[in-house]
Design a protein around this motif. Sequence first.
Motif, PDB file in Angstrom:
ATOM      1  N   ILE B 142       0.851  -1.195   0.000  1.00  0.00           N
ATOM      2  CA  ILE B 142       0.000   0.000   0.000  1.00  0.00           C
ATOM      3  C   ILE B 142       0.880   1.236   0.000  1.00  0.00           C
ATOM      4  O   ILE B 142       0.715   2.159  -0.813  1.00  0.00           O
ATOM      5  N   LEU B 143       1.828   1.258   0.928  1.00  0.00           N
ATOM      6  CA  LEU B 143       2.774   2.366   1.047  1.00  0.00           C
ATOM      7  C   LEU B 143       3.407   2.689  -0.305  1.00  0.00           C
ATOM      8  O   LEU B 143       3.508   3.853  -0.706  1.00  0.00           O
ATOM      9  N   ALA B 144       3.809   1.625  -0.995  1.00  0.00           N
ATOM     10  CA  ALA B 144       4.531   1.811  -2.254  1.00  0.00           C
ATOM     11  C   ALA B 144       3.675   2.465  -3.329  1.00  0.00           C
ATOM     12  O   ALA B 144       4.195   3.055  -4.275  1.00  0.00           O
ATOM     13  N   LEU B 146       1.206   4.787  -2.703  1.00  0.00           N
ATOM     14  CA  LEU B 146       0.655   6.093  -2.338  1.00  0.00           C
ATOM     15  C   LEU B 146       1.178   7.160  -3.298  1.00  0.00           C
ATOM     16  O   LEU B 146       2.158   6.952  -4.003  1.00  0.00           O
ATOM     17  N   SER B 147       0.530   8.311  -3.307  1.00  0.00           N
ATOM     18  CA  SER B 147       0.982   9.401  -4.170  1.00  0.00           C
ATOM     19  C   SER B 147       2.321   9.922  -3.645  1.00  0.00           C
ATOM     20  O   SER B 147       2.594   9.848  -2.448  1.00  0.00           O
ATOM     21  N   PRO B 148       3.155  10.433  -4.537  1.00  0.00           N
ATOM     22  CA  PRO B 148       4.464  10.967  -4.125  1.00  0.00           C
ATOM     23  C   PRO B 148       4.319  11.988  -2.992  1.00  0.00           C
ATOM     24  O   PRO B 148       5.131  11.995  -2.062  1.00  0.00           O
ATOM     25  N   ALA B 149       3.273  12.798  -3.045  1.00  0.00           N
ATOM     26  CA  ALA B 149       3.074  13.804  -2.006  1.00  0.00           C
ATOM     27  C   ALA B 149       2.867  13.153  -0.648  1.00  0.00           C
ATOM     28  O   ALA B 149       3.433  13.598   0.363  1.00  0.00           O
ATOM     29  N   LYS B 150       2.062  12.094  -0.613  1.00  0.00           N
ATOM     30  CA  LYS B 150       1.797  11.432   0.673  1.00  0.00           C
ATOM     31  C   LYS B 150       3.039  10.743   1.198  1.00  0.00           C
ATOM     32  O   LYS B 150       3.308  10.746   2.397  1.00  0.00           O
ATOM     33  N   ILE B 151       3.789  10.116   0.273  1.00  0.00           N
ATOM     34  CA  ILE B 151       5.032   9.471   0.707  1.00  0.00           C
ATOM     35  C   ILE B 151       5.966  10.506   1.315  1.00  0.00           C
ATOM     36  O   ILE B 151       6.546  10.286   2.376  1.00  0.00           O
ATOM     37  N   ALA B 152       6.054  11.652   0.665  1.00  0.00           N
ATOM     38  CA  ALA B 152       6.926  12.709   1.176  1.00  0.00           C
ATOM     39  C   ALA B 152       6.481  13.156   2.560  1.00  0.00           C
ATOM     40  O   ALA B 152       7.287  13.311   3.480  1.00  0.00           O
ATOM     41  N   ALA B 153       5.150  13.331   2.728  1.00  0.00           N
ATOM     42  CA  ALA B 153       4.625  13.772   4.023  1.00  0.00           C
ATOM     43  C   ALA B 153       4.916  12.739   5.101  1.00  0.00           C
ATOM     44  O   ALA B 153       5.327  13.086   6.219  1.00  0.00           O
ATOM     45  N   LEU B 154       4.714  11.459   4.770  1.00  0.00           N
ATOM     46  CA  LEU B 154       4.973  10.392   5.741  1.00  0.00           C
ATOM     47  C   LEU B 154       6.453  10.360   6.111  1.00  0.00           C
ATOM     48  O   LEU B 154       6.809  10.193   7.275  1.00  0.00           O
ATOM     49  N   LEU B 178      10.609   1.995  -2.739  1.00  0.00           N
ATOM     50  CA  LEU B 178       9.179   1.783  -2.965  1.00  0.00           C
ATOM     51  C   LEU B 178       8.871   1.594  -4.449  1.00  0.00           C
ATOM     52  O   LEU B 178       7.939   0.868  -4.808  1.00  0.00           O
ATOM     53  N   LYS B 179       9.676   2.235  -5.285  1.00  0.00           N
ATOM     54  CA  LYS B 179       9.455   2.083  -6.720  1.00  0.00           C
ATOM     55  C   LYS B 179       9.629   0.617  -7.131  1.00  0.00           C
ATOM     56  O   LYS B 179       8.871   0.092  -7.949  1.00  0.00           O
ATOM     57  N   THR B 180      10.644  -0.018  -6.538  1.00  0.00           N
ATOM     58  CA  THR B 180      10.872  -1.441  -6.824  1.00  0.00           C
ATOM     59  C   THR B 180       9.662  -2.274  -6.431  1.00  0.00           C
ATOM     60  O   THR B 180       9.186  -3.116  -7.192  1.00  0.00           O
TER      61      THR B 180
END
Lengths: 258, 258
Positions: B142-144, B146-154, B178-180
Amino acid sequence: MSTADRLLEILDLFTLERPGWSVDEAAEACDVPSSTMYRYFSSLSRSGLIAPMGKGWYSLGPAIMRYDRQLRLTDPLIRAARREMNRLAKSVAGRGVVFLCRLLGDQIMCISQVSTGDTPFTIGYERGRLMPLFAGSASRVILANLSPAKIAALHRDHSAAFEERGLGVTLKDVRETLKTVRNDGHFVTVGEVDPGMRGISVPISLRGKILGSLSIAGPRQGFTNAQIGQAVAELKEASSRTEEELHHIIAEGAAWRG
Amino acid sequence: MSTADRLLEILDLFTLERPGWSVDEAAEACDVPSSTMYRYFSSLSRSGLIAPMGKGWYSLGPAIMRYDRQLRLTDPLIRAARREMNRLAKSVAGRGVVFLCRLLGDQIMCISQVSTGDTPFTIGYERGRLMPLFAGSASRVILANLSPAKIAALHRDHSAAFEERGLGVTLKDVRETLKTVRNDGHFVTVGEVDPGMRGISVPISLRGKILGSLSIAGPRQGFTNAQIGQAVAELKEASSRTEEELHHIIAEGAAWRG
DNA sequence: CTCACATTCTCATTAAATGAGAAACCACGC
DNA sequence: GCGTGGTTTCTCATTTAATGAGAATGTGAG
């Protein structure tokens, strides 16, 4: 109306028929301005009772599932009955499901359900299903074991329902009918809750106080008379073992009172 | 503190560790007079969120179970995944359980679990269980996605957790890792959530938006490498069928928006 | 019946909820 | 990147309800 009641009124908007609400629609339904409803929704969201499901739509939230899990894991009655329910489920595999009901105030609710093997029929007895007070074997064996005062109060408020279900017209009649059920220690119905389904139930008590009932339900034709007799015997055995287990759990005590 | 927050604070008193409360104890815990706590308890009782369990002791009430049933029956994701989960459960009978997780805000929760046959191991993946955000395969896929913005915020708020779980130190590292996972379309872990347990997960999305994940979990030794490969293939197939089914359910539409 | 305890009620006082509109925040398409 | 429409939060003077000590009532066990 109090703030507390408002919040709980909002939760009650979320129903089986209408599981999703937008803020504006809820505001209209409750007749409050959107800004106020936004305040309510944000309180409820913060606690997790509701959750945004994308695009301004809300549904009931993760706290509901968390709390339900908590109830499943801590309810002494569910824990006490688990082993016996599994045993019974194997015994009626393919022919029926086993379910546990609990008396909650004036309501009777299915709190646990176990089945093994393929159950080709529809299982109406899920956890969380509210059972009718006056129909079905699961309710009847509970009703029959209530205190005389409670039976009298119920008869005062719902005499029509008692009569309709053949429990009797006068309080005296009702008491007689229920006394028979109480003495039998079990009750068998057909099609009172779900059409074509048979219910076989026995009561579960603690120190003489009725707590709930243990039941088997399945298609009417899945049980011969002999099998009904055997099911009753197995249910009685399971009930008495559950009551014993319940004593142990409560004696340990710590789990329930914290 | 607002009345709403008070009510929700009271609900949160009821935990796995302390499932039962008396009015007086709750009053002391929240630092309000008993008469006020009685008012709160009576509001909550009226709505069924809590219920008296005899002798002045209260626990969570029938409304919780009712609402949970409602969620089970109406959640489009649960409904869409049911058939595939049953199929998968048969395929890993005895070796694993199948479970479905949903992203809810910043939380990931197990919302459905299916197993067939005897599962001699403890099943930790129950409905209502909150999953850790940074551990376990179910969360990772799920984490992988998420939108780039959310990943950045997390990453901004939990960089220590990212590093601890080997996701990377800088945001750039994390994105690579996460891209992998995203490109693989699955993720396999051992013992990250429950010791000795293996998790195999794939994401479930709708119109490019991650919704949750579908997983198989079971004892580590229950899966050879070949079996892991097969499980991944079956999970991917199940996920894509679930996404398709979800489209149908949403197209019907009526059920969700009321 | 009586006692102890649980629960509800009362009402003057205090504090919080309300709601219209402004402002901020998003996600999305261009 | 950059508006754009819709969603969500904020503000603050006004209204309304929550509060809580203690009295009163209900309830169940012995």
